[in-house]
Write a protein that holds these residues in place. Structure first.
Motif, short mmCIF file in Angstrom:
data_model
loop_
_atom_site.label_atom_id
_atom_site.label_comp_id
_atom_site.label_asym_id
_atom_site.label_seq_id
_atom_site.Cartn_x
_atom_site.Cartn_y
_atom_site.Cartn_z
N ILE A 213 0.83 -1.21 0.00
CA ILE A 213 0.00 0.00 0.00
C ILE A 213 0.86 1.25 0.00
O ILE A 213 0.59 2.23 -0.72
N THR A 214 1.94 1.24 0.78
CA THR A 214 2.84 2.41 0.81
C THR A 214 3.45 2.66 -0.57
O THR A 214 3.49 3.81 -1.04
N ALA A 215 3.92 1.61 -1.23
CA ALA A 215 4.55 1.78 -2.54
C ALA A 215 3.55 2.25 -3.58
O ALA A 215 3.86 3.11 -4.42
N VAL A 321 12.75 1.75 -7.39
CA VAL A 321 11.96 1.57 -8.62
C VAL A 321 11.04 2.76 -8.84
O VAL A 321 10.92 3.28 -9.96
N ILE A 322 10.37 3.22 -7.79
CA ILE A 322 9.44 4.35 -7.94
C ILE A 322 10.19 5.61 -8.36
O ILE A 322 9.77 6.32 -9.29
N ALA A 323 11.31 5.90 -7.70
CA ALA A 323 12.08 7.09 -8.06
C ALA A 323 12.65 6.99 -9.47
O ALA A 323 12.63 7.97 -10.23
N ALA A 324 13.14 5.80 -9.84
CA ALA A 324 13.73 5.64 -11.16
C ALA A 324 12.69 5.83 -12.26
O ALA A 324 12.94 6.54 -13.24
N VAL A 349 1.50 4.39 -14.14
CA VAL A 349 1.14 3.03 -14.58
C VAL A 349 2.34 2.09 -14.49
O VAL A 349 2.24 0.97 -13.97
N HIS A 350 3.49 2.52 -14.99
CA HIS A 350 4.68 1.67 -14.96
C HIS A 350 5.13 1.40 -13.53
O HIS A 350 5.56 0.28 -13.22
N ALA A 351 5.02 2.40 -12.66
CA ALA A 351 5.45 2.20 -11.27
C ALA A 351 4.56 1.19 -10.56
O ALA A 351 5.05 0.30 -9.85
N ILE A 352 3.24 1.30 -10.74
CA ILE A 352 2.34 0.35 -10.09
C ILE A 352 2.56 -1.06 -10.63
O ILE A 352 2.59 -2.04 -9.87
N PHE A 353 2.73 -1.19 -11.95
CA PHE A 353 3.00 -2.50 -12.53
C PHE A 353 4.30 -3.09 -11.99
O PHE A 353 4.37 -4.28 -11.64
N ALA A 354 5.34 -2.27 -11.90
CA ALA A 354 6.62 -2.74 -11.40
C ALA A 354 6.52 -3.14 -9.93
O ALA A 354 7.14 -4.13 -9.51
N ILE A 355 5.75 -2.41 -9.15
CA ILE A 355 5.59 -2.74 -7.72
C ILE A 355 4.94 -4.12 -7.56
O ILE A 355 5.41 -4.96 -6.78
#
Length: 371
Positions: A213-215, A321-324, A349-355
């Motif tokens: 949830i935090t990410a 990952v989020i920062a990148a 979108v990419h950040a949520i998918f990567a998480i």
């Protein structure tokens, strides 16, 4: 001093000679092109004298060519070499016919779209490698010389991207813990095992929901913010100005955002864990009449610190990952607002998918390690 475009007509050897003067540019043209076209409308033989033209751009060249029409030949034009070259270039551009738009449909369009998607995927992979290379170089420079670290923006970003997100993270995980507790209490009561809802809440909150949830909240809050901030600077050519002044944008913009998330996400995960357990304690206390003391003692005895450590272990990876993703999408913004909107959307979108993907990979690894 800029002179407006003008011309005079004379007769030489039975043909009309147009002597142009002034600045035949977009700013100095005014209606000179239209007047020249009207004046030369009924002439056949034509000679142009452009030696008196101070400056000429594509707008002026197009006005001259439109007024002269098909009667103009190179040997009938007297001008400087650069003006003649400009007339040739504009004349060639006028004669180029636009390519017809081929509209493809059906299966061909599907294959074309898939091909573009695959090509774009490889392009994104290459761009990601380039971004990571620049970032590693910036990190190496700061490690070699700690004085290069920009602490002021790093601390400011820690507050804005991390600490300011604490209320929304706490509230969200509190309700997540309460929902998990309510579902567990209702389902386990049917089997007479309602006491195991404590383990269900503890493991789910401390191992998965706290970091997940935090990410996800940071992906929607910080990744989009990083992409928008860096992207707007890219649009306004501020990043180009930084490079001209000798300032590395990865060192000045990307690295502080990396450090800010790396510093603050463990604290946010800890707050999320406490809030999620608090939501579970409240529901278990009200619905199952299990006291908070019993809840916490059972967490210590049967859940332990292993699951909390696994959740905290994921935190730095998620932060990186989020920062990148946010910073890289900001660096890819073009010069239009549409590009900024696309990149900000892609960052989220990419950040949520990567998480979600990284969390699944961690789950498989810990399952193989029997942890």
């Amino acid at each position: 001093m800029a002179l407006p475009a003008d011309f005079t007509l004379t007769e030489q050897d039975g043909r009309t000679a147009a002597v142009l003067s002034g600045d035949w540019t977009a700013r100095g043209l005014f209606d000179a092109g239209l007047r020249l076209e009207d004046a030369l409308a009924n002439t056949r033989a034509l000679h142009l004298d452009l030696t008196g033209v101070n400056r000429c751009d594509t707008a002026g060249a197009y006005a001259i060519l439109r007024a002269a029409g098909d009667r103009l030949k190179t040997e009938q034009v007297q001008a400087r070499r650069e003006v003649l070259r400009l007339l040739e270039l504009v004349a060639a551009a006028i004669q180029v016919e636009p390519e017809p738009t081929v509209r493809s449909g059906g299966f061909h369009a599907l294959l074309e779209r898939i091909g573009k998607g695959v090509f774009g995927l490889f392009g994104d992979a290459y761009g990601t490698m380039v971004f990571l290379g620049h970032l590693l170089v910036a990190v190496g420079r700061c490690i070699a010389d700690p004085r290069r670290v920009r602490w002021a923006p790093t601390i400011a970003l820690c507050e804005r991207a991390g600490l300011d997100a604490m209320p929304i993270v706490a509230v969200t995980t509190f309700f997540i813990g309460a929902v998990v507790a309510l579902l567990g209490a209702n389902m386990l009561t049917d089997f007479g095992a309602q006491v195991y809802s404590v383990e269900l809440i503890g493991i789910s909150v401390m191992r998965e929901f706290n970091i997940l949830i935090t990410a996800i909240l940071l992906a929607g809050r910080s990744a989009s913010s990083f992409a928008a901030e860096i992207g707007s600077m890219k649009m306004n050519q501020e990043i180009d100005a930084m490079q001209v002044m000798g300032v590395d944008p990865y060192e000045a913009l990307v690295l502080p955002r990396f450090a800010a998330l790396l510093f603050t996400i463990p604290l946010l995960v800890f707050v999320a864990t406490i809030a999620g357990l608090a939501g579970g304690i409240l529901v278990v206390w009200v619905v199952l009449d299990l006291s908070p003391t019993f809840f916490l003692q059972r967490i210590i005895d049967f859940v332990g610190w292993t699951h909390f450590g696994i959740g905290m272990l994921k935190a730095p990876v998620m932060a990186a990952v989020i920062a990148a993703i946010g910073c890289r999408q900001g660096m890819e913004v073009g010069n239009d607002v549409e590009s900024l909107g696309r990149r900000v959307t892609a960052a989220v979108v990419h950040a949520i998918f990567a998480i979600i993907l990284i969390d699944a990979i961690f789950a498989l690894i810990f399952m193989e390690l029997d942890i």
